[in-house]
Design a protein around this motif. Structure first.
Motif, mmCIF file in Angstrom:
data_model
loop_
_atom_site.group_PDB
_atom_site.id
_atom_site.type_symbol
_atom_site.label_atom_id
_atom_site.label_comp_id
_atom_site.label_asym_id
_atom_site.label_seq_id
_atom_site.Cartn_x
_atom_site.Cartn_y
_atom_site.Cartn_z
ATOM 1 N N GLU A 26 88.170 38.353 30.615
ATOM 2 C CA GLU A 26 86.773 38.579 30.250
ATOM 3 C C GLU A 26 86.106 39.544 31.231
ATOM 4 N N ASN A 49 82.975 33.614 23.427
ATOM 5 C CA ASN A 49 81.783 34.280 23.985
ATOM 6 C C ASN A 49 81.266 35.285 22.956
ATOM 7 N N ARG A 77 91.519 32.139 23.676
ATOM 8 C CA ARG A 77 90.561 31.022 23.646
ATOM 9 C C ARG A 77 90.825 30.093 22.473
ATOM 10 N N ASP A 96 78.365 36.773 22.836
ATOM 11 C CA ASP A 96 77.645 37.903 23.439
ATOM 12 C C ASP A 96 78.600 39.014 23.832
ATOM 13 N N LEU A 97 79.745 38.627 24.371
ATOM 14 C CA LEU A 97 80.732 39.640 24.753
ATOM 15 C C LEU A 97 81.280 40.353 23.525
ATOM 16 N N ARG A 129 89.250 34.016 32.333
ATOM 17 C CA ARG A 129 88.149 34.570 33.120
ATOM 18 C C ARG A 129 88.446 36.001 33.582
ATOM 19 N N ASN A 184 83.967 27.846 21.781
ATOM 20 C CA ASN A 184 83.928 28.357 23.146
ATOM 21 C C ASN A 184 84.036 29.881 23.211
#
Length: 841
Positions: free
Chosen positions: A165, A215, A205, A217-218, A162, A213
């Protein structure tokens, strides 16, 4: 289990298991049948037990109120029956009996071992009788402090992911902010760092979970931002590679749209075929619901076709746009395509389509207050110049510019003549919602006449506006004043300048023209006032600011003039005229260092200006830097080899450095430029003498004598050379020299007596090379007087000549002397006549 729940459970067991009614009814207490209709009746009846007036006299109550740890015994109902009562515990253990007003057991009492259900207060959160006997603690202080919050485990893998990110998102935001601030290099560095951290995030990840899992979009935002920053820094290959990574990844559903960006890059690289290909691929992937996006891509395709010269394909694109969603830019491009093809009729149709494009801009009446309501006026003032209003102005201004440019482009080709074509455009504009542009088109028509050198037609066109409204009249009168000013008709220029100013006092161009006419008449103070007023109306009027600086120079207010030109330099960074004026002012105040600095900036703008280069050479020469002076003088001569001052300086430089042979080239060019001036040919002959080539020098002097037979200096040098070289012509030249001297003496006498003015004029014409004092002949400032010991024509035994002879080009090296011979009368004559050999200054 609560008492109420227990009672209900017992009742269910009675009905379900079929036990005898007599046995179970011992634990069931029913209200009288008369009360079945209203089970809660009687609760509002007043009970004297709760009388508040006697509480002050109740000793037990007062003692309990003062005591913080008083305990109450549990309340129990031990007397069955509808008239049963219960004791009320006090602080001293005394009891007061409480009886239900309806004669039924009190809620919560126990009869025969079974407690009545607390149905009335159960929802309020009250507890059952198990809590009886506890101390009064409404705030729950007896429970102690709340347990501490559970600390986050910073070492956990999820928490690390987290945080990482979050850091990636921050880097992407910082990159975008740096790009918007113009720091493209920092933006690219932040984008690269975000890409590196995002890859680390993906690997972490994958180690702790499945790839589902990740991301996406990132990842998409990081790659897209990196490609954008590569393109902004003109690193097109890297940008294309990054876009390819996004486009080829099927997990990015909208990645295909980025082919538009790839097409833009190919367009910048002038790879138009690939640009068209990617635009079409992007167009195929964008749904028809996104109409605006598709129109923009179609417009890019049309522009790319124009770049490749495929005007027919471009026309099809722009025609489609004008039929689906017309806009001024597409209409203008359509006119350009038809103009390239030379199709006049289609140009007319395209121009009409351009005129018909709706602007979607509110009219100006919206910003005019209909009444004197202060609230309404305040609101109108607030929105009159807000951001939306500025966007509307920009859109309208751009549309008007497209129309004006298109009219000027097509007017000469759509009809038989320029004037007829312009008239057609004016009529079409008058019939549209751009009526105010018709007058501007007429003024542009007059301007076009000026470019075609047709001043009469321009004047006639502009004079038509004298009866128009004030704004148009002011613009036309300004142009008329300008025309008459150029033709040096100051009276007419002044009249029209006054008309322009009276029609529109806030027109900066009219005020500038008025100032120009006053300046031409020599009233510099008044001219400065007009220029200042023009600047107050429009601070960006560079013409007024420049003219104000010139006016201050005329008034010898040098500091104010310098301030004006420095302000103008901040606006026009690369204006050669402004840079030259600043350098000239520093030269006036005798600051050569600053003058040189500004002239160096000037030659970076106009590197081939010979006047600026010669000015730099002059300043360096004044500072004593001969090498730099020679460099700039030579550069000036290379670009403009006809400047006599530059030629003179270069010739003198080579003489000073003892390279007389190189100086001959420059003096010969000067003699070609000014063949009627004898001094340049005399310099050539002197250079031959100084370099030791006496035969060449003698031949040159003879040529000069044939062209200028009355030139005294030439005859003197011929006599001297012939004497030193022992030639027979010496007697002939001596006789001619005596005659010329005698004629010169006679002329001087006539000048002194003033009897013959024409003789004086003839003398000035004939003695142009021997007068020795004209302004244009400046080389003698660099010449030196020969010392007696270095006299080049020294005879074997004579020293008297040394004191009287002066070489025009200064001292020279010794040369071989002629054989000693007996002194003759000719030698004596030469000693007497060679005393004045100065070239004019």
């Amino acid at each position: 289990m609560k008492a109420g729940d227990q009672a209900k459970g017992d009742l269910r067991s009675v009905l379900g298991e079929g036990k005898t009614a007599s046995k179970m009814m011992q634990n069931v207490h029913l209200a009288p049948e008369a009360d079945e209709d209203d089970l809660y009746s009687g609760y509002n009846d007043y009970n004297p037990t709760f009388d508040m007036e006697d509480l002050e006299n109740d000793v037990a109550f007062q003692q309990a109120a003062r005591t913080s740890h008083g305990r109450r015994p549990p309340l129990t109902g031990k007397i069955p029956g509808t008239s049963a009562s219960r004791p009320l515990a006090t602080g001293f253990g005394s009891k007061a009996t409480l009886t239900s007003s309806m004669g039924r057991p009190v809620t919560g009492t126990v009869q025969d071992g079974v407690a009545r259900p607390m149905t009335a207060v159960h929802a309020a959160g009250y507890t059952k009788t198990a809590m009886r006997g506890s101390s009064f603690d409404p705030l729950g202080q007896a429970r102690g402090p709340a347990p501490p919050l559970e600390m986050k485990n910073s070492d956990g893998s999820e928490e690390k992911i987290r945080q990482l990110e979050k850091k990636v998102n921050e880097l992407v935001e910082e990159s975008c902010i740096a790009n918007s601030c113009g720091d493209l290099k920092l933006a690219l560095e932040k984008a690269k760092e975000a890409g590196r951290k995002e890859r680390v995030l993906v690997r972490q990840r994958e180690q702790i979970a499945t790839s589902e899992n990740i991301n996406l979009d990132l990842t998409y935002s990081v790659l897209f931002n990196l490609a954008s920053q590569y393109a902004a820094n003109e690193m097109y290959a890297e940008a294309l590679n990054t876009y390819q990574v996004i486009v080829k990844n099927k997990m990015f559903s909208s990645g295909g749209r980025l082919k538009v960006n790839m097409g833009n890059i190919y367009l910048k690289q002038r790879n138009y075929s690939k640009a068209i290909k990617f635009y079409r691929m992007a167009l195929d992937q964008i749904p028809s619901a996104h109409k605006e996006m598709r129109i923009k891509i179609m417009q890019n395709i049309g522009v790319a076709f124009i770049k490749t010269g495929q005007y027919a394909d471009a026309i099809s694109s722009f025609e489609h746009i004008m039929s689906m969603s017309p806009n001024p830019m597409a209409g203008f491009n359509l006119i350009l395509c038809y103009f390239a093809l030379g199709n006049g009729e289609q140009m007319k149709k395209a121009f009409q389509k351009l005129i018909a494009v709706p602007l979607e801009v509110d009219c100006d009446d919206k910003y005019i207050s209909p009444n004197d309501d202060p609230h309404t006026n305040l609101l109108i003032e607030a929105i009159k110049n807000d951001s939306l209003r500025q966007i509307e102005r920009e859109r309208k201004s751009m549309a008007e510019e497209y129309i004006m440019t298109a009219a000027k482009l097509i007017a000469p080709v759509i009809e038989t003549s320029f004037a007829v074509g312009y008239d057609w455009c004016v009529e079409v504009v008058k019939a549209s919602h751009y009526v105010e542009l018709a007058n501007d088109l007429e003024i542009n028509k007059a301007t076009t006449y000026l470019r075609q050198q047709d001043f009469n037609q321009a004047l006639e066109t502009l004079k038509m506006f004298e009866k128009k409204d004030s704004r148009v009249k002011s613009a036309a009168a300004t142009n008329l004043s300008f025309l008459y000013y150029l033709e040096n008709e100051l009276a007419q220029a002044t009249n029209y300048a006054d008309l322009a100013v009276n029609s529109d006092r806030y027109n900066p161009a009219a005020l500038t023209n008025k100032g120009n006419t006053v300046f031409a008449n020599g009233d510099y103070e008044k001219a400065a006032e007009f220029y200042k007023e023009a600047l107050r109306n429009d601070s960006s009027c560079t013409e007024a600011l420049y003219n104000l600086g010139l006016t201050y120079k005329k008034l010898n207010r040098i500091d104010e003039a310098l301030d004006c030109f420095l302000k103008l330099h901040a606006i026009l960074r690369n204006s050669a005229q402004v840079l030259h004026q600043i350098a000239n002012i520093y030269e006036i105040v005798e600051d050569p260092t600053q003058a040189i600095e500004w002239l160096l900036q000037l030659i970076s703008v106009v590197p081939t200006d010979p006047h600026v280069l010669s000015k730099l050479g002059k300043l360096y020469d004044t500072e004593g830097d001969k090498s730099q002076a020679f460099h700039y003088y030579y550069e000036s001569y290379r670009y403009f080899p006809s400047n006599i001052e530059v030629i003179e300086w270069l010739g003198a430089y080579y003489i000073d450095t003892q390279f007389c042979e190189k100086a001959i080239e420059y003096f010969e060019r000067a003699a070609l430029i000014l063949p009627t001036q004898v001094k340049w040919q005399l310099m050539v002959a002197s250079c031959y003498r100084r370099s030791g080539n006496y035969q060449k020098a003698l031949e040159k002097y003879k040529v000069i004598h044939r062209k200028f037979p009355e030139n005294v200096e030439c005859l003197r040098f011929l006599v001297r050379l012939c004497t030193d070289m022992g030639l027979k012509e010496v007697q002939e030249y001596m006789t001619k020299l005596k005659k010329v001297e005698k004629l010169k003496e006679i002329r001087e006498q006539r000048i002194k007596s003033g009897r013959d003015g024409s003789a004086r004029s003839r003398r000035e014409g004939n003695a142009g090379g021997d007068s020795g004092g004209t302004k244009g002949e400046r080389l003698s400032a660099k010449l030196k007087v020969l010392p007696g010991t270095s006299e080049p024509y020294e005879s074997s035994g004579s020293k008297e000549i040394d004191a009287s002879y002066m070489d025009p080009l200064g001292p020279q090296a010794e040369r071989p002397k002629t054989a000693a011979r007996k002194r003759t009368e000719e030698d004596d004559f030469a000693d007497e006549e060679l005393g004045e050999d100065l070239l004019p200054e």
